[in-house]
Design an enzyme around this catalytic site. Sequence first.
Site, PDB file in Angstrom:
ATOM      1  CE  LYS A  94       3.705   0.472  12.150  1.00  0.00           C
ATOM      2  NZ  LYS A  94       2.675   0.615  11.574  1.00  0.00           N
TER       3      LYS A  94
ATOM      4  CB  THR B 259      -0.894  -0.171   1.129  1.00  0.00           C
ATOM      5  OG1 THR B 259      -1.279  -1.204   1.757  1.00  0.00           O
ATOM      6  CG2 THR B 259      -1.764   0.947   1.414  1.00  0.00           C
ATOM      7  CB  VAL B 260       3.031   2.639   2.491  1.00  0.00           C
ATOM      8  CG1 VAL B 260       4.062   3.969   2.423  1.00  0.00           C
ATOM      9  CG2 VAL B 260       2.363   2.634   3.026  1.00  0.00           C
TER      10      VAL B 260
ATOM     11  CG  ASP C 134       0.756   0.174  14.888  1.00  0.00           C
ATOM     12  OD1 ASP C 134       1.518  -0.211  13.725  1.00  0.00           O
ATOM     13  OD2 ASP C 134       0.345   1.219  15.719  1.00  0.00           O
TER      14      ASP C 134
ATOM     15  CE  LYS D  97       2.374   3.519  14.648  1.00  0.00           C
ATOM     16  NZ  LYS D  97       0.995   3.607  13.913  1.00  0.00           N
TER      17      LYS D  97
ATOM     18  N   GLY E  37       1.669   8.308  10.390  1.00  0.00           N
ATOM     19  CA  GLY E  37       1.404   8.265   9.122  1.00  0.00           C
ATOM     20  C   GLY E  37       1.811   9.500   8.524  1.00  0.00           C
TER      21      GLY E  37
END
Length: 304
Positions: free
Chosen positions: A91, A13-14, A186, A190, A120
Amino acid sequence: MDRLRIGLIGWGTVGSALGRLVLDGPLPLRLDRLAVRNRDREDLPESVDLVAPEEALDADVVVELAGGLEGPRAWARAALDRGTPYVTANKALLATHGDELAALAERRSAALLASASVGGGTPMIETVAHLAATGDIVRLRGLVNATTTFILSAMGRGQAYDDALRDAQEAGYAEADPSFDVEGRDAAQKLAILASVAWGRWRPESDVETRGILETAVAPGRIVRLVADGDRDSLRVAPATLDAVDPLAVLEGVESMLEIVSRDGSTVRVSGPGAGGRVTAGAVYADLARLVAGERPILFGTGT
Ligand code: HSE
């Protein structure tokens, strides 16, 4: 000006959104080499050499958007050891091996950048780095995982957990393995990265006391969110019931927010889309802009 040759690892996706930005955007960049898991994808650019990840390292800048741990660790070490700038959104890599990589980057005067790893499309790392310059940050607090914000707000409206998780996956917010989101890892990764930047010493994910949302019930009308919170001494991620006037309480979906509190009590808040291909690729692109400008930043110090 010669274009910077990008070696890109990952076309999810990224990665694919970043690829399009490199091809069409304003910076003098060239997508030179691309390592993908699936060479049959129909959206691969024709002008680019498809290579193995190790061959993508032979570039002016390596961008890793593949995810995973040991592969990326080896690629990052090899690139930085040659003095090649390394840009990533990974991450887990930074919250597990960040000290080793930052030390290597320092030794080789190579840039190590990861704006897209937190927030993001929202410049959370940059805002923390800006405020950290005076050494005055005393607390970080925020909602940094879009998937759990989405799920918990849907549960507050009466939706069942499983349905809300499926919707979050369909919206493209959840990690490939959503247990990273719902178990709080996650968010913990972060927070570890943000704390490393805030207090100038690398903090691993294992420093974060973490509780996810698997056991969390949301009574109707309650505002429950997975809150990341910490100071120089202790870091936590856990579900909490928020007061309706809490600035974090307005967040419902992909929006993330970080509060940065300084010694004098002043609070800076930064919020925006915390996940999504195009916005996250925009954060990677912003890192590349710094390299084009000749900067050689290293995400955080090793504290040694
Ligand atoms: N799974 C992550 C989230 C994606 O939900 O916030 C962005 O890091």
